[in-house]
Scaffold this motif. Structure first.
Motif, PDB file in Angstrom:
ATOM      1  N   GLU A 105     -14.655  -0.296 -16.085  1.00 58.03           N
ATOM      2  CA  GLU A 105     -13.413  -0.009 -16.800  1.00 58.03           C
ATOM      3  C   GLU A 105     -13.343   1.462 -17.190  1.00 58.03           C
ATOM      4  N   LEU A 106     -14.454   1.983 -17.731  1.00 65.82           N
ATOM      5  CA  LEU A 106     -14.490   3.403 -18.096  1.00 65.82           C
ATOM      6  C   LEU A 106     -14.314   4.293 -16.872  1.00 65.82           C
ATOM      7  N   THR A 107     -15.005   3.944 -15.788  1.00 66.93           N
ATOM      8  CA  THR A 107     -14.907   4.729 -14.555  1.00 66.93           C
ATOM      9  C   THR A 107     -13.484   4.722 -14.014  1.00 66.93           C
ATOM     10  N   ALA A 108     -12.850   3.539 -14.015  1.00 68.74           N
ATOM     11  CA  ALA A 108     -11.478   3.433 -13.525  1.00 68.74           C
ATOM     12  C   ALA A 108     -10.527   4.265 -14.380  1.00 68.74           C
ATOM     13  N   GLY A 109     -10.729   4.246 -15.707  1.00 64.62           N
ATOM     14  CA  GLY A 109      -9.882   5.034 -16.596  1.00 64.62           C
ATOM     15  C   GLY A 109     -10.009   6.528 -16.337  1.00 64.62           C
ATOM     16  N   VAL A 110     -11.247   6.999 -16.168  1.00 61.17           N
ATOM     17  CA  VAL A 110     -11.482   8.421 -15.913  1.00 61.17           C
ATOM     18  C   VAL A 110     -10.891   8.838 -14.569  1.00 61.17           C
ATOM     19  N   LEU A 111     -11.130   8.029 -13.537  1.00 58.14           N
ATOM     20  CA  LEU A 111     -10.608   8.354 -12.201  1.00 58.14           C
ATOM     21  C   LEU A 111      -9.078   8.342 -12.186  1.00 58.14           C
ATOM     22  N   ALA A 112      -8.475   7.385 -12.911  1.00 57.62           N
ATOM     23  CA  ALA A 112      -7.015   7.326 -12.970  1.00 57.62           C
ATOM     24  C   ALA A 112      -6.439   8.565 -13.643  1.00 57.62           C
ATOM     25  N   PHE A 113      -7.156   9.085 -14.654  1.00 61.78           N
ATOM     26  CA  PHE A 113      -6.690  10.282 -15.349  1.00 61.78           C
ATOM     27  C   PHE A 113      -6.856  11.531 -14.479  1.00 61.78           C
ATOM     28  N   VAL A 114      -7.981  11.609 -13.764  1.00 63.42           N
ATOM     29  CA  VAL A 114      -8.276  12.795 -12.957  1.00 63.42           C
ATOM     30  C   VAL A 114      -7.416  12.833 -11.695  1.00 63.42           C
ATOM     31  N   PHE A 115      -7.238  11.676 -11.059  1.00 59.44           N
ATOM     32  CA  PHE A 115      -6.503  11.619  -9.788  1.00 59.44           C
ATOM     33  C   PHE A 115      -5.152  10.936  -9.985  1.00 59.44           C
ATOM     34  N   GLN A 116      -4.354  11.462 -10.875  1.00 57.21           N
ATOM     35  CA  GLN A 116      -3.069  10.844 -11.197  1.00 57.21           C
ATOM     36  C   GLN A 116      -2.124  10.832  -9.997  1.00 57.21           C
ATOM     37  N   ASP A 117      -2.051  11.932  -9.271  1.00 60.71           N
ATOM     38  CA  ASP A 117      -1.135  12.003  -8.126  1.00 60.71           C
ATOM     39  C   ASP A 117      -1.538  11.019  -7.036  1.00 60.71           C
ATOM     40  N   THR A 118      -2.842  10.940  -6.775  1.00 58.94           N
ATOM     41  CA  THR A 118      -3.340   9.998  -5.767  1.00 58.94           C
ATOM     42  C   THR A 118      -3.054   8.568  -6.188  1.00 58.94           C
ATOM     43  N   LEU A 119      -3.268   8.268  -7.465  1.00 63.16           N
ATOM     44  CA  LEU A 119      -3.006   6.923  -7.972  1.00 63.16           C
ATOM     45  C   LEU A 119      -1.522   6.585  -7.874  1.00 63.16           C
ATOM     46  N   ARG A 120      -0.684   7.577  -8.168  1.00 62.59           N
ATOM     47  CA  ARG A 120       0.760   7.359  -8.103  1.00 62.59           C
ATOM     48  C   ARG A 120       1.194   7.024  -6.668  1.00 62.59           C
ATOM     49  N   GLU A 121       0.642   7.737  -5.719  1.00 60.41           N
ATOM     50  CA  GLU A 121       0.975   7.478  -4.321  1.00 60.41           C
ATOM     51  C   GLU A 121       0.452   6.120  -3.869  1.00 60.41           C
ATOM     52  N   TRP A 122      -0.747   5.764  -4.334  1.00 60.65           N
ATOM     53  CA  TRP A 122      -1.329   4.478  -3.953  1.00 60.65           C
ATOM     54  C   TRP A 122      -0.483   3.329  -4.502  1.00 60.65           C
ATOM     55  N   ILE A 123      -0.053   3.443  -5.753  1.00 55.12           N
ATOM     56  CA  ILE A 123       0.776   2.398  -6.359  1.00 55.12           C
ATOM     57  C   ILE A 123       2.107   2.288  -5.625  1.00 55.12           C
ATOM     58  N   SER A 124       2.681   3.446  -5.258  1.00 57.38           N
ATOM     59  CA  SER A 124       3.945   3.450  -4.526  1.00 57.38           C
ATOM     60  C   SER A 124       3.790   2.760  -3.172  1.00 57.38           C
ATOM     61  N   ASP A 125       2.728   3.089  -2.437  1.00 62.59           N
ATOM     62  CA  ASP A 125       2.481   2.458  -1.139  1.00 62.59           C
ATOM     63  C   ASP A 125       2.220   0.955  -1.302  1.00 62.59           C
ATOM     64  N   PHE A 126       1.492   0.603  -2.357  1.00 66.69           N
ATOM     65  CA  PHE A 126       1.186  -0.812  -2.623  1.00 66.69           C
ATOM     66  C   PHE A 126       2.469  -1.587  -2.905  1.00 66.69           C
ATOM     67  N   PHE A 127       3.358  -0.978  -3.679  1.00 66.65           N
ATOM     68  CA  PHE A 127       4.634  -1.624  -4.004  1.00 66.65           C
ATOM     69  C   PHE A 127       5.474  -1.808  -2.738  1.00 66.65           C
ATOM     70  N   LEU A 128       5.537  -0.767  -1.904  1.00 69.96           N
ATOM     71  CA  LEU A 128       6.314  -0.858  -0.670  1.00 69.96           C
ATOM     72  C   LEU A 128       5.762  -1.923   0.268  1.00 69.96           C
ATOM     73  N   THR A 129       4.445  -2.031   0.333  1.00 67.75           N
ATOM     74  CA  THR A 129       3.826  -3.058   1.178  1.00 67.75           C
ATOM     75  C   THR A 129       4.248  -4.445   0.735  1.00 67.75           C
ATOM     76  N   ASN A 130       4.325  -4.641  -0.589  1.00 61.44           N
ATOM     77  CA  ASN A 130       4.679  -5.959  -1.107  1.00 61.44           C
ATOM     78  C   ASN A 130       6.178  -6.213  -1.070  1.00 61.44           C
ATOM     79  N   VAL A 131       6.975  -5.133  -1.022  1.00 56.59           N
ATOM     80  CA  VAL A 131       8.412  -5.307  -0.818  1.00 56.59           C
ATOM     81  C   VAL A 131       8.660  -5.979   0.539  1.00 56.59           C
ATOM     82  N   LYS A 132       7.864  -5.625   1.527  1.00 51.73           N
ATOM     83  CA  LYS A 132       8.016  -6.219   2.863  1.00 51.73           C
ATOM     84  C   LYS A 132       7.767  -7.722   2.842  1.00 51.73           C
ATOM     85  N   GLY A 133       6.851  -8.176   1.969  1.00 53.72           N
ATOM     86  CA  GLY A 133       6.522  -9.601   1.912  1.00 53.72           C
ATOM     87  C   GLY A 133       7.226 -10.341   0.795  1.00 53.72           C
ATOM     88  N   TYR A 134       8.320  -9.782   0.295  1.00 49.55           N
ATOM     89  CA  TYR A 134       9.025 -10.342  -0.869  1.00 49.55           C
ATOM     90  C   TYR A 134       9.442 -11.797  -0.658  1.00 49.55           C
TER      91      TYR A 134
END
Length: 270
Positions: A105-134
């Motif tokens: 949990e601590l590691t995930a929190g630190v990585l999410a804070f440090v790599f905010q742009d990467t996380l944002r892109e990953w969440i966006s891609d994840f959302f789009l992938t699931n839009v296809k399977g709606y």
């Protein structure tokens, strides 16, 4: 070196039953989560045809319920049995797993804070992938609808993200009645309506974009979530603090109980 018998060595009943009470709750919650998960799979026919698990196009929320339920059930079982039977092995297993989860949990929190742009892109891609399977999974559909209604958003970045779904895309050869539309969860709420209009998003993307905001939400869910987090930062921080305190309490109770059991087993101290 001289040894003194520890005549009154005994396991603290207070810590023992506190540990048991602490874990029985998680054990029952884990069992409930597993029951809900398997019931959801049964309703979708997955249990009668397990090959459906590998054929899913999007993310199945039931997996989260099953994984959380399994981990909670196993930890609760280990803590309960370890406390009642004074089993050091199970208590150490409980401590170790809780410690690993806390570290992750601590590691995930630190990585999410440090790599905010990467996380944002990953969440966006994840959302789009699931839009296809709606339309392919009812639980995924309900999850996306709930997300869009709660945050008053549509799509990952904008309503055009629904063009990636076979039912909503605007191609000429799309025979779906939902062609060039969006799900009803994208629509602006009408307080006068007592019945949800599930067809409110039909053909909306075939109109000029300037007309969209009169019918649907035009903000994407990723920007909406980015705006939600700062507004609810104290609530999110409070939830994580409570979870961390509960984990540390479990480790403290288990370690204290282990110390008492070892003292009784040795029967002496230096």
């Amino acid at each position: 070196m001289r040894y003194y018998r520890y005549k009154n060595a005994e396991v603290s009943c207070c810590y023992k039953y506190l540990m048991f009470s602490y874990n029985i709750v998680f054990w029952l919650v884990g069992a409930a989560f597993l029951g809900i998960g398997f019931w959801a799979w049964s309703e979708k026919g997955v249990l009668s045809d397990l090959s459906q698990v590998t054929r899913q196009n999007g993310f199945d929320p039931v997996w989260v319920v099953l994984v959380v339920g399994t981990v909670t059930f196993v930890l609760g079982f280990a803590g309960c049995v370890g406390a009642l039977r004074e089993n050091i092995c199970m208590l150490k297993f409980f401590c170790g797993v809780i410690g690993v989860i806390f570290f992750l949990e601590l590691t995930a929190g630190v990585l999410a804070f440090v790599f905010q742009d990467t996380l944002r892109e990953w969440i966006s891609d994840f959302f789009l992938t699931n839009v296809k399977g709606y339309r392919d999974d009812i639980d995924l559909q309900n999850l996306i609808d709930s997300l869009q209604r709660t945050n008053q958003c549509c799509g990952a970045r904008n309503p055009n993200d629904w063009n990636t779904n076979n039912y909503f895309n605007c191609t000429d050869d799309n025979p779906s009645r939902e062609r060039c539309g969006v799900p009803f969860s994208c629509c602006l709420a009408d307080p006068a309506q007592t019945v949800v209009n599930t067809q409110c998003g039909y053909d909306i993307r075939a109109r000029p974009e300037r007309e969209w905001n009169t019918v649907i939400h035009v903000k994407g869910c990723i920007p909406a979530l980015e705006g939600w987090l700062p507004r609810n930062l104290y609530i999110v921080a409070g939830v994580f603090i409570i979870i961390s305190l509960l984990q540390m309490l479990g480790i403290f109770l288990a370690r204290t109980l282990i110390g008492d059991i070892e003292m009784v087993n040795y029967g002496f101290r230096y």
